[in-house]
Design a protein around this motif. Structure first.
Motif, mmCIF file in Angstrom:
data_model
loop_
_atom_site.group_PDB
_atom_site.id
_atom_site.type_symbol
_atom_site.label_atom_id
_atom_site.label_comp_id
_atom_site.label_asym_id
_atom_site.label_seq_id
_atom_site.Cartn_x
_atom_site.Cartn_y
_atom_site.Cartn_z
ATOM 1 N N MET A 1 0.901 -1.057 -0.004
ATOM 2 C CA MET A 1 -0.100 -0.005 0.183
ATOM 3 C C MET A 1 0.796 1.102 0.056
ATOM 4 N N ALA A 2 0.403 2.373 -0.755
ATOM 5 C CA ALA A 2 1.266 3.479 -0.763
ATOM 6 C C ALA A 2 1.164 4.270 0.088
ATOM 7 N N MET A 3 2.221 4.963 0.667
ATOM 8 C CA MET A 3 2.568 5.815 1.863
ATOM 9 C C MET A 3 2.585 7.424 1.309
ATOM 10 N N LEU A 4 2.040 8.191 2.052
ATOM 11 C CA LEU A 4 1.913 9.576 1.960
ATOM 12 C C LEU A 4 2.381 10.341 3.019
ATOM 13 N N GLN A 5 3.390 11.103 2.763
ATOM 14 C CA GLN A 5 4.182 12.050 3.869
ATOM 15 C C GLN A 5 3.978 13.664 3.466
ATOM 16 N N VAL A 6 3.595 14.399 4.352
ATOM 17 C CA VAL A 6 3.314 15.763 4.222
ATOM 18 C C VAL A 6 4.215 16.585 5.116
ATOM 19 N N ARG A 7 5.060 17.575 4.441
ATOM 20 C CA ARG A 7 5.593 18.407 5.281
ATOM 21 C C ARG A 7 5.364 19.778 5.378
ATOM 22 N N ASP A 8 5.705 20.289 6.329
ATOM 23 C CA ASP A 8 5.601 21.773 6.440
ATOM 24 C C ASP A 8 4.283 22.435 6.314
ATOM 25 N N MET A 9 3.227 21.492 7.041
ATOM 26 C CA MET A 9 1.968 21.717 7.082
ATOM 27 C C MET A 9 1.820 22.826 8.191
ATOM 28 N N ASP A 10 0.811 23.822 8.075
ATOM 29 C CA ASP A 10 0.575 24.800 8.744
ATOM 30 C C ASP A 10 0.094 24.161 10.063
ATOM 31 N N ASP A 11 0.449 24.751 11.268
ATOM 32 C CA ASP A 11 -0.103 24.096 12.314
ATOM 33 C C ASP A 11 -1.872 24.178 12.565
ATOM 34 N N ARG A 12 -2.108 25.387 12.301
ATOM 35 C CA ARG A 12 -3.672 25.450 12.702
ATOM 36 C C ARG A 12 -4.307 24.566 11.350
ATOM 37 N N LEU A 13 -3.720 24.409 10.370
ATOM 38 C CA LEU A 13 -4.509 23.363 9.437
ATOM 39 C C LEU A 13 -4.440 21.906 10.080
ATOM 40 N N TYR A 14 -3.291 21.692 10.455
ATOM 41 C CA TYR A 14 -3.095 20.370 11.435
ATOM 42 C C TYR A 14 -4.014 20.202 12.488
ATOM 43 N N ASP A 15 -4.099 21.374 13.293
ATOM 44 C CA ASP A 15 -5.060 21.244 14.545
ATOM 45 C C ASP A 15 -6.618 21.092 13.992
ATOM 46 N N ALA A 21 -10.772 14.676 12.698
ATOM 47 C CA ALA A 21 -10.574 13.315 13.093
ATOM 48 C C ALA A 21 -11.023 12.824 14.489
ATOM 49 N N LYS A 22 -11.054 13.689 15.336
ATOM 50 C CA LYS A 22 -11.575 13.186 16.605
ATOM 51 C C LYS A 22 -13.115 13.081 16.682
ATOM 52 N N LEU A 23 -13.557 14.204 16.052
ATOM 53 C CA LEU A 23 -15.158 14.335 15.976
ATOM 54 C C LEU A 23 -15.658 13.013 15.215
ATOM 55 N N ASP A 24 -14.888 12.642 14.089
ATOM 56 C CA ASP A 24 -15.252 11.492 13.525
ATOM 57 C C ASP A 24 -14.785 10.197 13.913
ATOM 58 N N ASN A 25 -14.133 10.165 15.192
ATOM 59 C CA ASN A 25 -13.633 9.023 15.667
ATOM 60 C C ASN A 25 -12.753 8.009 14.726
ATOM 61 N N ARG A 26 -11.991 9.062 14.019
ATOM 62 C CA ARG A 26 -10.860 8.612 13.223
ATOM 63 C C ARG A 26 -9.301 8.969 13.588
ATOM 64 N N SER A 27 -8.276 8.186 13.109
ATOM 65 C CA SER A 27 -7.018 8.663 13.092
ATOM 66 C C SER A 27 -6.727 9.889 12.203
ATOM 67 N N ILE A 28 -5.603 10.576 12.371
ATOM 68 C CA ILE A 28 -5.663 11.592 11.418
ATOM 69 C C ILE A 28 -5.333 10.962 9.909
ATOM 70 N N SER A 29 -4.708 9.828 9.986
ATOM 71 C CA SER A 29 -4.312 9.309 8.557
ATOM 72 C C SER A 29 -5.654 8.647 8.089
ATOM 73 N N GLN A 30 -6.515 8.265 8.890
ATOM 74 C CA GLN A 30 -7.972 7.823 8.220
ATOM 75 C C GLN A 30 -8.765 9.009 7.908
ATOM 76 N N GLN A 31 -8.584 10.208 8.496
ATOM 77 C CA GLN A 31 -9.446 11.466 8.215
ATOM 78 C C GLN A 31 -8.846 11.667 6.729
ATOM 79 N N VAL A 32 -7.432 11.935 6.501
ATOM 80 C CA VAL A 32 -7.040 12.448 5.221
ATOM 81 C C VAL A 32 -7.480 11.422 4.217
ATOM 82 N N LEU A 36 -9.737 12.726 1.030
ATOM 83 C CA LEU A 36 -9.233 12.435 -0.323
ATOM 84 C C LEU A 36 -10.139 11.759 -1.091
ATOM 85 N N GLN A 37 -10.643 10.615 -0.561
ATOM 86 C CA GLN A 37 -11.531 9.966 -1.255
ATOM 87 C C GLN A 37 -13.019 10.632 -1.509
ATOM 88 N N ASP A 38 -13.440 11.302 -0.492
ATOM 89 C CA ASP A 38 -14.485 12.274 -1.015
ATOM 90 C C ASP A 38 -14.370 13.302 -1.893
#
Length: 92
Positions: A1-15, A21-32, A36-38
């Motif tokens: 399975m492919a991996m994706l790494q994101v660098r230099d993401m703005d802290d506000r965007l990450y938050d 992700a927390k609201l949807d009971n997902r990990s951050i990876s699952q949320q991303v 993307l699927q949507d």
């Protein structure tokens, strides 16, 4: 399975991503992955040219009144508002 790494993401965007992700009971990876699927499975909508849409309205409104009568009607319908009086003349 492919991996994706994101660098230099703005802290506000990450938050925001972490919060979503927390609201949807997902990990951050699952949320991303879900975001993307949507995005890629949604039906693309054709962007309308705002100028063309505006020009389509040309001539669509007809009024038997004269220009002066229409302007007089607009002025007569205006009311004075005290909404901004408490702001110490900021909008004067």
């Amino acid at each position: 399975m492919a991996m994706l790494q994101v660098r230099d993401m703005d802290d506000r965007l990450y938050d925001r991503l972490k919060f979503a992700a927390k609201l949807d009971n997902r990990s951050i990876s699952q949320q991303v992955i879900t975001i993307l699927q949507d995005y890629f499975t949604s039906v693309p909508s054709k962007n309308k040219n705002a100028t063309e849409e505006f020009l389509k309205l040309s001539g669509s409104w007809e009024d038997s009144r004269s220009t002066k009568d229409i302007i007089d009607d607009i002025y007569a319908s205006r009311v004075n508002s005290k909404r901004f009086e408490a702001l110490d003349g900021i909008f004067d």
